[in-house]
Motif scaffolding. Structure first.
Motif, PDB file in Angstrom:
ATOM      1  N   GLY A   1       1.000  -1.372   0.158  1.00  0.00           N
ATOM      2  CA  GLY A   1      -0.090   0.036   0.045  1.00  0.00           C
ATOM      3  C   GLY A   1       0.818   0.765  -0.229  1.00  0.00           C
ATOM      4  O   GLY A   1       0.603   2.535  -0.872  1.00  0.00           O
TER       5      GLY A   1
ATOM      6  N   ASN B   1      -6.223  -0.432  -4.032  1.00  0.00           N
ATOM      7  CA  ASN B   1      -5.580  -1.634  -3.937  1.00  0.00           C
ATOM      8  C   ASN B   1      -4.729  -1.947  -5.052  1.00  0.00           C
ATOM      9  O   ASN B   1      -3.545  -2.168  -5.324  1.00  0.00           O
TER      10      ASN B   1
ATOM     11  N   VAL C   1      -5.036   7.081   0.984  1.00  0.00           N
ATOM     12  CA  VAL C   1      -4.364   6.278   0.205  1.00  0.00           C
ATOM     13  C   VAL C   1      -5.171   7.087  -1.326  1.00  0.00           C
ATOM     14  O   VAL C   1      -4.052   6.597  -1.652  1.00  0.00           O
TER      15      VAL C   1
ATOM     16  N   ALA D   1     -10.468   5.335  -4.103  1.00  0.00           N
ATOM     17  CA  ALA D   1     -10.223   5.132  -3.037  1.00  0.00           C
ATOM     18  C   ALA D   1     -10.800   5.985  -1.615  1.00  0.00           C
ATOM     19  O   ALA D   1     -10.852   6.356  -1.232  1.00  0.00           O
TER      20      ALA D   1
END
Lengths: 288, 466
Positions: free
Chosen positions: B172, B246, B281, B391
């Motif tokens: 990540g 991801n 993210v 995200a």
């Protein structure tokens, strides 16, 4: 590292490998898949389990060399190893005594249909198998399929072996003859073949299970790259599948997604061939 | 702390923050007032002995600084880089009131990096207890728990579903925020010192189940994180060019897609990228997108393109760390705030071509206490896009709950566990980190791993019953 114990060349582009992997073999069941990564630079590719031996702790894979990773894998031999080997992934095939079932395997899809046909046979089903490939060279495991089938049909596109025609030809005849009630059909092979098997069975309302092999990275539900559109919405092939109701799959979306990385696949193959060529040359020169 | 220039760094994957040299570190350490009742330590989820390690840095005794650090934190080079210090230790620093907190995170990183290079204070294990522990997941929670338990003399085995340990630290968090050599350095060092067994490629719930683990081990810790991506329920999410953060980050970070074709995993990114979401993210995805565009522009001799962040609330509500949002803006990411996608539109080949959005305004506060974004009627508009990255947060992977009867889950899919001890509703099973809280921070997962390890140790010694 996971050792390759045995390699068989089934055709120029189809290879079989038996790989030592007790952690996968212990729990593996028909219908599940694995993720292979050849080396540090390698990508993670999903390969369906063709056979497993929990006592010996081995998994058998059969793959067709279609991209850089499978071409590279095909150059490995017994005694070599792959860096990563994860599984078993996905849901196993639901096996019970359904009555009479048809198992269709196209091309390299013959490999994963084999353990399903065997399990269905063991569960008491009457198993009719139809296996097909473009030509004789690409066919394999006819004897193994015969051994677990009550009836078998073999086709090639060019007629070089068995009947000349498509996998859907005998399938349609069996369904039309209405000699017996077909409880379920399984189809594993290229997307286009699974699509046409599903289209063939649809008018007869015979439940049809397809096993999808989409683009994936982790194989555990993390990336979502494997999403497939069904009537009820998007599903993940890796954790919700790999088996789905073929009548509910949006085939055009699936095939479009499968082709999305075509340019990159081509570039990867060219790069690898160039690299391999240099390496082979260096080894040859070093040997002198 | 010196940083790479935004113009240069947005075209490479090298670390943004360059780190202190010893002179700068000592200079910064001088600023610490050595409070009698240090707020910083209270603000740290794992209670690092901050004044003590800073004093050692000031005195130039770096091995001593490492020793003080490792009393509470075994992974300082990682924490020093990814902790949200501004709301933890540094937020509680007395100097904050006078303007600027001591740069505790940067000093922690300095000490951590020193130890990775010099290995002055190897971790040691207490005499073997004969107890066997399985740790499921090798991210921050699992790693911390594993190291603490191994130090107590228990035999620890870690199970990882991917091909190497680290979890979100590897798949990540991008290279430019947390270099992978730092992650592997920390993990390998700890694993080697303590004899921890790491089993990659093992998917608990598939390769082996939780119930089977309980037959072979005295106790099990679940630190499986929150790995399942969410997509919006809008038309077009299955078009080519739409992916989860991801997927994108895993391609780039774990699989090193930015080095394609030397590494085999491709990253397909267009010239107009929309990242949906406003968390860390989302920032990572946007900043990685921009770097990927730069790499690909160089390869093809074209212009790099643009990256948008589409977020439905305003700048004040952006959940990302202030520093990450600031870095993203500095690097030229375009922010479409108070904007929400309603449809992704594709071309005839099934590839993303446009995104249709609606403008939002802030209404009454919702359950989370933040103002609820409300769509403005008639404000829909379209933007040309060829890549859309979602995200929007993640939830725990349900695979670990297979063949694990008694392991309870909330309606959000998180494991039910005591926040202090980490005990789940299933005997001899503890859990901590994102699998319990839903997506949160690295350090809060480490804190949970640490608390669970303490309770597991008590239980294994017979000092606590279930």
């Amino acid at each position: 590292m996971y050792k390759i114990l045995e390699k068989q060349v089934l055709s120029d582009v189809t290879k079989l490998m038996v790989i030592e992997a007790p952690h996968i073999a212990q729990r593996a069941k028909a219908g599940q898949f694995t993720i292979v990564r050849i080396d540090e630079q390698g990508e993670r590719i999903p390969l369906t389990i063709a056979d497993y031996d929990s006592k010996a702790g081995t998994i058998t894979l059969i793959f067709q060399e279609v991209g850089q990773s499978t071409m590279h894998l095909g150059t490995l031999n017994a005694g070599d190893s792959v860096a990563s080997f994860a599984g078993p992934l996905g849901h196993p095939t639901e096996i019970e005594n359904f009555g009479t079932v048809i198992c269709t395997g196209g091309g390299v899809g013959i490999a994963p249909i084999y353990p399903i046909a065997r399990a269905l046979k063991q569960a008491g089903n009457k198993v009719i198998s139809i296996i097909a490939a473009r030509n004789k060279d690409l066919l394999f495991w006819e004897d193994k399929m015969r051994a677990v089938s009550d009836e078998i049909h073999v086709c090639t596109d060019d007629g070089s072996h068995g009947r000349k025609g498509l996998i859907t030809d005998p399938l349609k005849e069996i369904l039309e003859s209405k000699k017996e009630n077909i409880a379920k059909v399984w189809a594993i092979g290229p997307a286009i073949m699974m699509k046409f098997v599903s289209l063939t069975t649809k008018p007869f309302n015979v439940p049809t299970i397809v096993s999808l092999n989409t683009i994936m990275i982790d194989g555990t539900g993390m990336c979502g790259g494997c999403r497939v559109l069904l009537d009820e919405g998007a599903k993940f092939v890796c954790v919700d599948g790999p088996e789905f109701d073929g009548h509910k799959v949006d085939w055009s979306s699936l095939m479009s997604r499968l082709s999305y990385y075509r340019d990159e696949e081509k570039a990867a193959v060219e790069h690898w061939k160039e690299h391999k060529c240099k390496l082979d040359k260096a080894i040859a020169e070093g040997g002198k | 702390m010196p940083e790479q220039d935004p113009k240069i760094r947005s075209a490479n994957f090298e670390e943004v923050a360059l780190g202190y040299d010893e002179a700068t570190a000592r200079q910064e350490a001088e600023r610490c007032l050595q409070c009698k009742k240090p707020g910083c330590t209270v603000g740290c989820p794992v209670g690092v002995r901050i004044p003590e390690f800073i004093l050692a840095v000031r005195e130039g005794n770096l091995p001593k600084a490492v020793e003080e650090m490792k009393v509470k934190n075994n992974l300082p080079a990682i924490c020093g880089r990814v902790c949200p210090q501004e709301v933890q230790c540094e937020g509680k620093c007395i100097l904050t009131k006078k303007g600027k907190a001591v740069a505790i995170g940067r000093l922690e990183r300095f000490v951590g990096d020193y130890e990775l290079a010099h290995r002055t204070c190897p971790l040691t294990a207490a005499p073997a207890t004969g107890k066997k522990i399985a740790i499921v997941g090798t991210g921050p929670a699992g790693l911390t728990c594993a190291v603490d338990l191994a130090r107590e003399g228990h035999k620890v085995t870690m199970f990882e579903s991917l091909h190497g340990p680290g979890g979100v630290l590897v798949y990540g968090i991008p290279e430019f925020r947390l270099p992978k050599k730092v992650v592997f350095g920390e993990i390998n060092y700890a694993v080697e010192c303590l004899g921890i067994d790491v089993r990659n490629d093992h998917i608990v719930g598939r390769s082996i189940s939780l119930n089977e683990l309980l037959e072979q081990y005295d106790a099990v810790f679940l630190g499986t994180g929150a790995g399942l991506p969410s997509f919006m329920r809008i038309p077009g999410i299955n078009l080519n060019g739409v992916m989860s953060a991801n997927e994108f980050l895993t391609r780039v970070n774990l699989m090193k897609g930015y080095l394609f074709p030397n590494y085999s995993t491709p990253v397909k990114l267009g010239k107009k990228v929309a990242v949906i979401g406003g968390g860390n993210v989302a920032m990572d995805s946007a900043r990685c997108s921009q770097r990927m565009q730069a790499v690909q522009a160089k390869q093809t001799g074209t212009e790099p393109g643009e990256v948008h962040i589409i977020y439905r609330r305003s700048k004040e509500e952006v959940p990302a760390r202030a520093e990450e949002f600031h870095h993203a803006i500095e690097e030229g990411i375009i922010c479409d705030l108070l904007t929400n996608p309603v449809e992704i539109i594709g071309d005839e080949s099934g590839k993303v071509s446009k995104i249709r959005c609606i403008r939002m305004k802030l209404g009454e506060p919702d359950d989370s206490g933040r103002s609820k974004p409300v769509p403005i009627t008639g404000s829909e508009f379209e933007m040309e896009m060829d890549t859309v990255i979602f995200a929007l947060g993640t939830s725990p992977n349900p695979i670990v709950f297979v063949d694990a009867d008694g392991l309870e889950r909330t309606k959000h899919g998180t494991a039910v566990a005591d926040p202090e001890s980490g005990r789940t509703r299933k005997q001899r099973v503890w859990a901590g980190g994102d699998v319990v809280t839903g997506a949160a921070t690295v350090i809060s997962a480490m804190g949970a791993g640490k608390r669970a390890a303490a309770d597991m140790h008590k239980f294994l010694k017979g000092e606590a019953t279930w």
